[in-house]
Design an enzyme around this catalytic site. Structure first.
Site, PDB file in Angstrom:
ATOM      1  N   CYS A  47       5.603 -10.835   0.792  1.00  0.00           N
ATOM      2  CA  CYS A  47       4.567  -9.862   0.446  1.00  0.00           C
ATOM      3  C   CYS A  47       3.534  -9.883   1.558  1.00  0.00           C
ATOM      4  CB  CYS A  47       3.922 -10.197  -0.896  1.00  0.00           C
ATOM      5  SG  CYS A  47       2.535  -9.115  -1.330  1.00  0.00           S
ATOM      6  N   CYS A 102       1.322  -1.771   1.028  1.00  0.00           N
ATOM      7  CA  CYS A 102       2.288  -2.855   1.156  1.00  0.00           C
ATOM      8  C   CYS A 102       2.388  -3.196   2.635  1.00  0.00           C
ATOM      9  CB  CYS A 102       3.646  -2.433   0.602  1.00  0.00           C
ATOM     10  SG  CYS A 102       4.928  -3.683   0.836  1.00  0.00           S
TER      11      CYS A 102
END
Length: 314
Positions: free
Chosen positions: A253, A102
């Site tokens: 994101c 991530c």
């Protein structure tokens, strides 16, 4: 960093009672972080989903366990290639599923280590962080962190080269399926280009978009609108929303921003810039393409990291 007083929060099964946590975010992509110095903390998928529940738990897009790399088989393997990668980012999606990486999360992860004295990192210095997506090199700056996310690649390179798209995506609010391009950043992404901001606003991401062909392990889906003009002062500009697998729509994101920039740059063709500004609902992140030490083209992601609260699980 803004730290609120410690609080006891009843969110998880009693096996985690007494475990300290920190809440943080990167451009609104938020995480619950726990530090496990001995590698003895086992967190099950149902515990992750309970903690990340926004109504009955703390609420987050995912949970990150900071654990010394030597305590995990994946970490020990990475230590052989880079002994300085002392810390492993064990990342779980909000539904408890394991994720490779991530981009926003690794910045917040490093900020936690720095803020708690577990990692010394001056402005301009770098640190190697072990993840399931490989080792990520993170540089600290005055306004946040920049992460070398590694190389990007097409999921279906032959199809992409021939057609510039490789799949179709259906989403609520879009009248017809839209062509898309699949990009891997160590985790899978499917990028859909929309014509105007109104289309982006009309897209409803309460339910997962349907992607055909469907990747075996699922995919994150990015809906992007190139700005007009696309390039301003040598920087490409894109506005993006994202549906993350195992989470739903998120405010940002990091790997998705990298994938969106890679796809848009590919569609733009020769002369497309190396630097990109990606606007997400939670703010702005920077993406830059550069030559990596392995001879492949790498992507760097830059942006802020903020810690907002600490507490203890009941």
């Amino acid at each position: 960093m803004t730290t609120q007083p410690d609080a006891l929060v009843s969110t998880a099964p009693t096996a985690l009672a007494g475990v300290a946590f920190t809440k943080g975010h990167g451009t609104g992509n938020d995480f619950v972080l726990v530090t496990d110095r001995t590698g003895s903390l086992e967190i099950a998928a149902d515990q992750v989903s309970a903690i990340c529940d926004r109504h009955r738990g703390i609420g987050a897009d995912g949970l990150i366990r900071a654990v010394p790399s030597r305590h995990l088989p994946e970490g020990r393997a990475l230590l052989r290639s880079d002994p300085s990668a002392e810390w492993f980012m064990d990342y779980r999606n909000a539904d408890g599923s394991v994720s490779e990486m991530c981009g926003n999360g690794v910045r917040v992860f490093v900020h936690l280590l720095v803020s708690t004295g577990l990692l010394a990192l001056a402005d301009g210095a770098t640190a190697s962080i072990a993840t399931r997506g490989g080792i990520k090199v993170v540089e600290r700056s005055a306004d946040g962190y920049s992460v070398d996310m590694g190389p990007w690649e097409f999921v279906y390179p032959d199809v992409a080269a021939a057609r510039a798209t490789d799949s179709l995506v259906e989403a609520s609010g879009l009248e017809v399926p839209r062509p898309a391009l699949s990009i891997s950043m160590g985790n899978p992404h499917t990028v859909v280009a929309l014509a105007e901001p109104a289309e982006l606003e009309a897209t409803r991401l309460f339910d997962a978009p349907v992607v055909q062909p469907a990747p075996v392990d699922g995919t994150n889906v990015e809906f992007v609108v190139p700005r007009d003009p696309l390039v301003h002062d040598g920087v490409g500009q894109v506005t993006m929303r994202v549906y993350e697998r195992g989470v739903g729509e998120t405010l940002s994101c990091g790997t998705g921003a990298c994938a969106a920039a890679a796809a848009t740059r590919f569609w733009a063709g020769a002369g497309a810039p190396l630097a990109w500004r990606i606007e997400v609902p939670g703010g702005v992140v920077g993406v830059r393409f550069h030559a990596g030490p392995d001879g492949r083209e790498h992507v760097s992601l830059s942006g802020p990291a903020v810690l907002v609260a600490t507490g203890t699980l009941l």
